[in-house]
Write a protein that holds these residues in place. Structure first.
Motif, PDB file in Angstrom:
ATOM      1  N   MET A  37      84.748  85.204  93.674  1.00  0.00           N
ATOM      2  CA  MET A  37      84.859  85.892  93.519  1.00  0.00           C
ATOM      3  C   MET A  37      85.639  87.127  94.523  1.00  0.00           C
ATOM      4  O   MET A  37      86.737  86.873  94.933  1.00  0.00           O
ATOM      5  N   ILE A  38      83.974  87.865  95.668  1.00  0.00           N
ATOM      6  CA  ILE A  38      84.400  88.373  96.796  1.00  0.00           C
ATOM      7  C   ILE A  38      85.985  87.461  97.414  1.00  0.00           C
ATOM      8  O   ILE A  38      86.300  88.269  98.174  1.00  0.00           O
ATOM      9  N   GLN A  39      85.252  86.521  97.464  1.00  0.00           N
ATOM     10  CA  GLN A  39      86.015  85.661  98.294  1.00  0.00           C
ATOM     11  C   GLN A  39      87.721  85.840  97.894  1.00  0.00           C
ATOM     12  O   GLN A  39      88.050  85.835  99.537  1.00  0.00           O
ATOM     13  N   ASN A  40      87.675  85.884  97.441  1.00  0.00           N
ATOM     14  CA  ASN A  40      89.107  85.495  96.399  1.00  0.00           C
ATOM     15  C   ASN A  40      89.527  87.317  96.181  1.00  0.00           C
ATOM     16  O   ASN A  40      90.553  87.226  96.896  1.00  0.00           O
ATOM     17  N   SER A  41      89.122  87.762  96.542  1.00  0.00           N
ATOM     18  CA  SER A  41      89.421  89.435  96.560  1.00  0.00           C
ATOM     19  C   SER A  41      89.984  89.817  97.937  1.00  0.00           C
ATOM     20  O   SER A  41      90.914  90.111  98.937  1.00  0.00           O
ATOM     21  N   PHE A  42      88.985  89.637  98.688  1.00  0.00           N
ATOM     22  CA  PHE A  42      89.190  89.247 100.227  1.00  0.00           C
ATOM     23  C   PHE A  42      90.174  88.676 100.419  1.00  0.00           C
ATOM     24  O   PHE A  42      91.277  88.910 101.736  1.00  0.00           O
ATOM     25  N   LYS A  43      90.341  87.556 100.098  1.00  0.00           N
ATOM     26  CA  LYS A  43      92.157  86.769 100.866  1.00  0.00           C
ATOM     27  C   LYS A  43      92.807  87.262 100.260  1.00  0.00           C
ATOM     28  O   LYS A  43      94.169  87.176 100.907  1.00  0.00           O
ATOM     29  N   GLN A  44      92.974  87.907  98.777  1.00  0.00           N
ATOM     30  CA  GLN A  44      94.200  88.773  98.000  1.00  0.00           C
ATOM     31  C   GLN A  44      94.772  89.497  99.185  1.00  0.00           C
ATOM     32  O   GLN A  44      95.627  90.150  99.528  1.00  0.00           O
ATOM     33  N   ILE A  45      92.953  90.921  99.584  1.00  0.00           N
ATOM     34  CA  ILE A  45      93.219  91.621 100.077  1.00  0.00           C
ATOM     35  C   ILE A  45      93.817  91.353 101.980  1.00  0.00           C
ATOM     36  O   ILE A  45      95.392  92.256 102.014  1.00  0.00           O
ATOM     37  N   PHE A  46      93.411  90.290 102.535  1.00  0.00           N
ATOM     38  CA  PHE A  46      93.973  89.802 103.576  1.00  0.00           C
ATOM     39  C   PHE A  46      95.411  89.598 104.077  1.00  0.00           C
ATOM     40  O   PHE A  46      96.142  89.969 104.084  1.00  0.00           O
TER      41      PHE A  46
ATOM     42  N   ARG B 271      97.708  90.387 101.505  1.00  0.00           N
ATOM     43  CA  ARG B 271      98.594  91.433 101.130  1.00  0.00           C
ATOM     44  C   ARG B 271      99.320  92.481 102.233  1.00  0.00           C
ATOM     45  O   ARG B 271      99.401  92.684 102.505  1.00  0.00           O
ATOM     46  N   THR B 272      97.940  92.599 103.128  1.00  0.00           N
ATOM     47  CA  THR B 272      97.799  93.614 104.150  1.00  0.00           C
ATOM     48  C   THR B 272      98.311  92.939 105.086  1.00  0.00           C
ATOM     49  O   THR B 272      99.189  93.432 106.609  1.00  0.00           O
ATOM     50  N   TRP B 273      98.905  91.569 105.608  1.00  0.00           N
ATOM     51  CA  TRP B 273      99.076  91.131 106.116  1.00  0.00           C
ATOM     52  C   TRP B 273     100.751  90.510 105.630  1.00  0.00           C
ATOM     53  O   TRP B 273     101.386  90.991 107.088  1.00  0.00           O
ATOM     54  N   LEU B 274     100.972  90.958 104.708  1.00  0.00           N
ATOM     55  CA  LEU B 274     102.842  91.221 104.567  1.00  0.00           C
ATOM     56  C   LEU B 274     102.319  92.590 104.631  1.00  0.00           C
ATOM     57  O   LEU B 274     104.156  92.551 105.229  1.00  0.00           O
ATOM     58  N   LEU B 275     102.284  93.621 104.387  1.00  0.00           N
ATOM     59  CA  LEU B 275     102.643  94.379 104.273  1.00  0.00           C
ATOM     60  C   LEU B 275     102.783  94.841 105.901  1.00  0.00           C
ATOM     61  O   LEU B 275     103.608  95.885 106.724  1.00  0.00           O
ATOM     62  N   VAL B 276     101.752  94.759 106.564  1.00  0.00           N
ATOM     63  CA  VAL B 276     101.768  94.717 108.604  1.00  0.00           C
ATOM     64  C   VAL B 276     103.254  94.145 108.747  1.00  0.00           C
ATOM     65  O   VAL B 276     104.146  94.636 109.811  1.00  0.00           O
TER      66      VAL B 276
END
Length: 172
Positions: free
Chosen positions: A1-10, A12-17
């Protein structure tokens, strides 16, 4: 689960950048302005033509880099004095008028000049008689105009000579 959250945050951050980079690029670019300028100029501000004769009057044309083909429209303010068609001015009657060239579809782009039409003056030619001591009849003209049409010359006289006719070639 932590791995999926990290992937989602990464993700979303990449899309924002990426969105921010695209935004900076668009804001940092100047809008492209088209160069649609057209400038028409005549060599002179006034022209003169003789009644019944023609002159060529064409403008210099400077076009902006983004201007395609243009069509020039030629006109005379008073066609009873002069006509102006495709760069050819024809004097119709004595007087003054304004000639104009404008860009078709762009009536704000034009050039004008004053045109004067002068009356046609028919040239008069002096007739010279070489009589070598003879006498020219007073009925023979001293001058000639083309509008005079054909003329008949009376025979010259000289004592002791027989007149054999007139000539126009000095090597006769």
């Amino acid at each position: 689960m932590i791995q999926n959250s990290f992937k989602q945050i990464f993700k979303r951050t990449w899309l924002l950048v990426l969105a921010l980079l695209v935004g900076f690029v668009l804001v940092g670019c100047d809008p492209v302005e088209e160069d649609l300028n057209i400038d028409l100029t005549f060599a002179n501000t006034t022209y003169t033509v003789v009644e019944g004769e023609t002159i060529n009057v064409t403008p210099a044309v400077e076009k902006g880099a983004d201007v395609g083909d243009i069509t020039l429209v030629y006109s005379s303010a008073d066609t009873a004095i002069a006509t102006f068609v495709n760069g050819v001015v024809t004097g119709v009657a004595p007087g003054s008028t304004t000639i104009r060239v404008e860009v078709q579809g762009r009536t704000d782009v034009f050039v004008e000049a004053t045109l004067t039409v002068t009356a046609y003056v028919e040239p008069t030619f002096t007739v010279t008689y070489v009589l070598n001591g003879g006498t020219n009849p007073s009925s023979n003209p001293a001058s000639y105009k083309e509008s005079d049409g054909a003329i008949s010359l009376a025979n010259a006289t000289r004592l002791g000579y027989s007149f054999r006719g007139w000539f126009t070639n000095a090597e006769f």
